[in-house]
Design a protein around this motif. Structure first.
Motif, mmCIF file in Angstrom:
data_model
loop_
_atom_site.group_PDB
_atom_site.id
_atom_site.type_symbol
_atom_site.label_atom_id
_atom_site.label_comp_id
_atom_site.label_asym_id
_atom_site.label_seq_id
_atom_site.Cartn_x
_atom_site.Cartn_y
_atom_site.Cartn_z
ATOM 1 N N ALA A 258 -15.347 3.245 3.947
ATOM 2 C CA ALA A 258 -14.479 3.581 2.986
ATOM 3 C C ALA A 258 -14.745 2.794 1.681
ATOM 4 N N PHE A 259 -14.878 3.456 0.564
ATOM 5 C CA PHE A 259 -15.415 2.870 -0.700
ATOM 6 C C PHE A 259 -14.250 2.318 -1.559
ATOM 7 N N ASP A 260 -13.874 1.047 -1.711
ATOM 8 C CA ASP A 260 -12.872 0.449 -2.537
ATOM 9 C C ASP A 260 -13.211 0.566 -3.784
ATOM 10 N N VAL A 261 -12.491 1.558 -4.637
ATOM 11 C CA VAL A 261 -12.672 1.920 -5.895
ATOM 12 C C VAL A 261 -12.720 0.851 -6.750
ATOM 13 N N GLU A 262 -11.633 -0.301 -6.745
ATOM 14 C CA GLU A 262 -11.578 -1.271 -7.355
ATOM 15 C C GLU A 262 -12.763 -2.338 -7.325
#
Length: 383
Positions: A258-262
């Protein structure tokens, strides 16, 4: 001079305004005085096609549907539809109202004139962003489109409801790549993330590039620490501030990344026990999910508690589905399926399929879960 209060029982003598028309003007006046919260409730209950026409009703409604606070509130209340992109010849986009279609009476359908189907809403917009384009990301009503014709390849951010598009600078990436469009609710920004498809040789460096929509600058944030499983169409699936891929780490273990957009960092989520058998990840009923196939049966597993190990739960099972794929679930508990490029519903109680007739359905299409949005591009652009 004594002023006379206008009412239905006392009208001035004016040949330019007939009595009936004056009633309509007065009635319209009361509608326009409704508070925005009431207008919002009203707008949430009408189809997208009619909602788009509301912009032409009056100036105040047009201003409302262009106001960033109102359109964001409306987006949060808008249901999800299926966006169908014709992949054959027309390269068109249509919104498919699957809830309305699933309730359709087959006999009534055949008795009606075969003109436009009220379950389909055709969209028009920037042809440059659509011709030969492929949707490689979807988030909050915005699409990320990859286009390799007629010029060198380009990326677009596109809102099919407003028809607006934004051309992104082309990154220095000359091979196949994975991509995702995500949103950070913390910073209120949209970002595009890209990284190369795995290749052999000494230059197998997989840099991760990120662009904040509106900045015009691609930033390299490091190297990818896993191999994405699946083909080049396995683009990031967005959910609650994260983009998701199925991948294999350097330890040869399969997980969800999962890529944390923030924070612009990848994190590993607990995999399903059958992770070795899956290549793609989906969103089903608002949950992160995987679809497992075995002997003509599709099992849908969902992560009920995001990121919590052991929370994978079998949500449903569909039989005789070897030639089918799941599109959506309806509010009445039916599952919308695609079989031989025709729409069917599957009843979980009776375990039976029912063909859903749709007039004007594209012969071959790419389907995207889509929430129609009136948010303007200028309201999401951040430097």
């Amino acid at each position: 001079m004594k002023k006379t209060k206008l009412s239905h029982s006392h009208r001035p003598s004016n040949t330019d305004i007939p009595p009936n028309q004056e009633d309509e003007v007065e009635e319209e006046h009361h509608i326009l005085r409704l508070p925005n919260r009431i207008v919002l409730e009203f707008f949430c209950k009408i189809p997208t096609k009619c909602l788009a026409q509301c912009k032409c009703v009056c100036k105040s409604w047009r201003q409302l549907l262009s106001d960033p606070h109102f359109t964001k509130s409306l987006l949060s209340r808008t249901p999800t539809y299926l966006l169908l992109r014709d992949t054959c010849y027309l390269k068109s986009l249509v919104i498919f109202d699957f809830e309305k279609a699933s309730d359709r009476n087959m006999f009534e359908f055949w008795d009606r004139p075969k003109t436009e189907d009220d379950c389909l809403t055709k969209l028009s917009g920037d042809r440059n962003a659509l011709i030969s384009g492929q949707v490689i990301g979807s988030c909050n009503g915005f699409l990320c489109i990859y286009n390799d014709w007629p010029n060198p390849w380009r990326l677009y951010i596109y809102n099919p409801i407003t028809g607006e598009s934004l051309t992104l600078p082309t990154p220095e990436m000359k091979c196949s790549f994975f991509c995702g469009l995500g949103y950070s609710p913390i910073s209120d920004v949209y970002k595009v993330v890209m990284f190369k498809y795995p290749s052999e040789g000494p230059n197998n460096k997989r840099e991760v590039k990120v662009m904040t929509v509106g900045s015009g600058v691609w930033r390299t944030i490091g190297d990818l620490g896993f191999n994405v499983l699946g083909d080049a169409d396995s683009n990031g699936v967005y959910l609650n501030g994260f983009l998701h891929w199925i991948g294999e780490s350097c330890k040869d273990s399969v997980s969800i990344f999962a890529f944390d957009v923030e924070n612009e960092r990848f994190q590993e989520l607990p995999p399903h026990p059958s992770a070795l058998k899956i290549k793609t990840i989906e969103i089903f009923n608002g949950w992160l999910s995987i679809f497992l196939r075995r002997r003509g049966v599709i099992s849908v597993w969902v992560m009920k508690d995001y990121g919590v190990e052991g929370s994978w739960t079998k949500e449903l099972e569909i039989e005789k589905a070897s030639d089918s794929r799941i599109l959506m679930s309806t509010n009445k508990g039916q599952v919308l399926m695609l079989r031989d490029w025709e729409i069917h519903t599957y009843d979980l109680g009776t375990k039976r399929y029912r063909w859903v007739p749709v007039n004007g359905l594209p012969l071959v299409f790419q389907e995207i879960a889509h929430t129609p949005s009136f948010v303007l591009l200028k309201d999401i652009i951040k430097g």
